[in-house]
Every structure is written in C-alpha cells, then in structure tokens.
Scaffold this active site. Sequence first.
Site, mmCIF file in Angstrom:
data_model
loop_
_atom_site.group_PDB
_atom_site.id
_atom_site.type_symbol
_atom_site.label_atom_id
_atom_site.label_comp_id
_atom_site.label_asym_id
_atom_site.label_seq_id
_atom_site.Cartn_x
_atom_site.Cartn_y
_atom_site.Cartn_z
ATOM 1 N N HIS A 38 0.844 -1.209 0.000
ATOM 2 C CA HIS A 38 0.000 0.000 0.000
ATOM 3 C C HIS A 38 0.876 1.256 0.000
ATOM 4 O O HIS A 38 0.554 2.247 -0.650
ATOM 5 C CB HIS A 38 -0.872 0.043 1.262
ATOM 6 C CG HIS A 38 -1.892 -1.056 1.340
ATOM 7 N ND1 HIS A 38 -1.787 -2.089 2.238
ATOM 8 C CD2 HIS A 38 -3.023 -1.273 0.636
ATOM 9 C CE1 HIS A 38 -2.825 -2.899 2.085
ATOM 10 N NE2 HIS A 38 -3.587 -2.435 1.119
ATOM 11 N N SER A 189 -2.721 -8.252 2.773
ATOM 12 C CA SER A 189 -3.235 -8.207 4.145
ATOM 13 C C SER A 189 -3.577 -9.612 4.625
ATOM 14 O O SER A 189 -3.569 -9.885 5.824
ATOM 15 C CB SER A 189 -4.479 -7.325 4.201
ATOM 16 O OG SER A 189 -4.142 -6.036 3.758
#
Length: 294
Positions: A38, A189
Amino acid sequence: MRILRDRRQLTALCRQWRSREVDRLAFVPTMGNLHAGHLALVRHAREQGHRVVVSVFVNPLQFDRPDDLSRYPRTLEADAKVLAEAGIDALFCPEAAEMYPEHEPVTARVVVSGLSRVLEGESRPGHFDGVATVVAKLFNLVRPDLAVFGEKDYQQLLLIRGMVASLNFPVSVQAVPTVRESDGLALSSRNAQLSPSARARAPELYRCLRDTVEACLLEPDQWPGMFPELLATSEGRLREAGFRPDYLSIRRAEDLGDPEPGDRDLILLAAAWLDGVRLIDNLRLRCGKFAGRA
Ligand code: PAF
C-alpha cells in the site's frame, strides 16, 4: 493529515482543494491493514499528485463470504499513524452505514460485464460488482485526477480501467508493481492470517508461477498450444505443496481473453487456498521478457 468519516465533509474538502489549487488530486483506495505494498501506492500518488487522499474502508459489498468479511483485519489506528508519517493530506475512513446508509439502500450497482465474471469473478460471485460499485462511489466523492491501484490485483486493475473508460470518469488510473517479501511472496493483508507453517510454504506459489513463466519463455513458438499441459503440471506441483488452486490460467494481458496464436503479451494468474487462506498472484508473460508493468 485530516481524518474524515463523513462523505459530505470529504467532498467539501476535495472541492475546496480543487478550487484553490491547480495541481492534481491523487487518490488511493484501500481496505486498510496497510503494508509496504500500500505504501508503494501512496508513494506513487505523492509523486504524481499535489494532494493525496487515501480511503480505508472494508467494503462489505465485495465479500462473498460473511466469515471472510468478519475475519478481515481492521487496524485503523496503526493505518492512520503510517499514513500520517507518509505525508498524505486526508484519510477517509467511513463506517459502513456512511457508505451504504440504511435509508438509502444500494439500488444502483456498477457491473463491468465480461471481466467481472471470469477467474476471480467466477470463484467469488458478486465480488467485482461490489468493487466497481464502491470505487465508483469513492471516485464521485473525491473526484480525483488520478487513482492508484496495485498490479497484484491485476483483474481488479483492468476492471477499474474498463469502468472508467465505459462511464467516462475523468480520472487517470495508474498501476504500481507488486511488492514482494524477500522470498517472493506477494504482500497482502491476508498473509497475516497464515499460520507459521503455511507462511513457510506460501512462497511456493510465486516460485511455481516464476518457473511456469520461464518454461513458457523457452518455447515461444509453442504458444498457446503448450499451455494446457504446462498448467496442469504446475497445478499438480501446487497441490503437492499443500495448496488447493481455484485457478491457474494464462490470459491475454490486455483483456484476460484466452490467448490465441500470435498473442505475445500474456499474464499468468493464480488463486489458491493454503490452510484456509486464499492467496492470489500473477506474473506477466511477454515474449522475450520475464515480467513487466501493467
Ligand atoms: O483492492 C482493494 O483493497 C479493494 O478492492 C478496493 C479497491 C479498495 C475497493 O474496496
């Protein structure tokens, strides 16, 4: 960094920036639990845009299984800290009821035909309708000049590009390469949900993709006829390593169509379960090159 939970405040702030400043507004949509992948998107946004808005929203509309939605890691406090350090201008982190108020039931959804029904779309029915709908809503709230997505979710990237082109969103969709651990595992994630033993085996997915791509590159004259047998062997290798593959497929990079003789820009995409965690990855397969940018 401004932290906003209210969509009207977000729109007002972005409108204010747009009216005062000539430079570009960059947007990075995320579901939080931020990692280095990210942050690469955020860095790209900062290099390209004058103001950077990041959203952290675990979008219920794109989850096909309730247990997946409830298990999805939520780490807003840590995410906000990391984003403040990264120097972004605004974090939008709404509650689900702010994005989908009960008195405003979701009556309109965005469906990107074709692309949303293959591969990930086939394995996770409705997933891409949820993604396209939330991204369209976020684009309308932020009105960014550019939006940044990761190549790890390659099908999502193409889907958003398709939506933007079809619905004339005035936004440039930019792609950032997949960030990997030193052992090759693509950052996600979901990696945090892997047990220590599954984490040790997980890089086999990348290694298998890499070896499959390398085998293809040795015999470009045999494309695409050689693919079915090679993919069956690679799938067997994944099963032996304890994976349960959803798909392992070579497609045209441009539109994820089936490759035809003469197609030279392809992509190998995979989704596989490992001890209850679903991992996805992809590698570009261009004739004469190992991997490249979307
Ligand atoms: O890639 C993601 O994290 C999500 O699918 C996105 C684009 C933020 C939409 O919820």
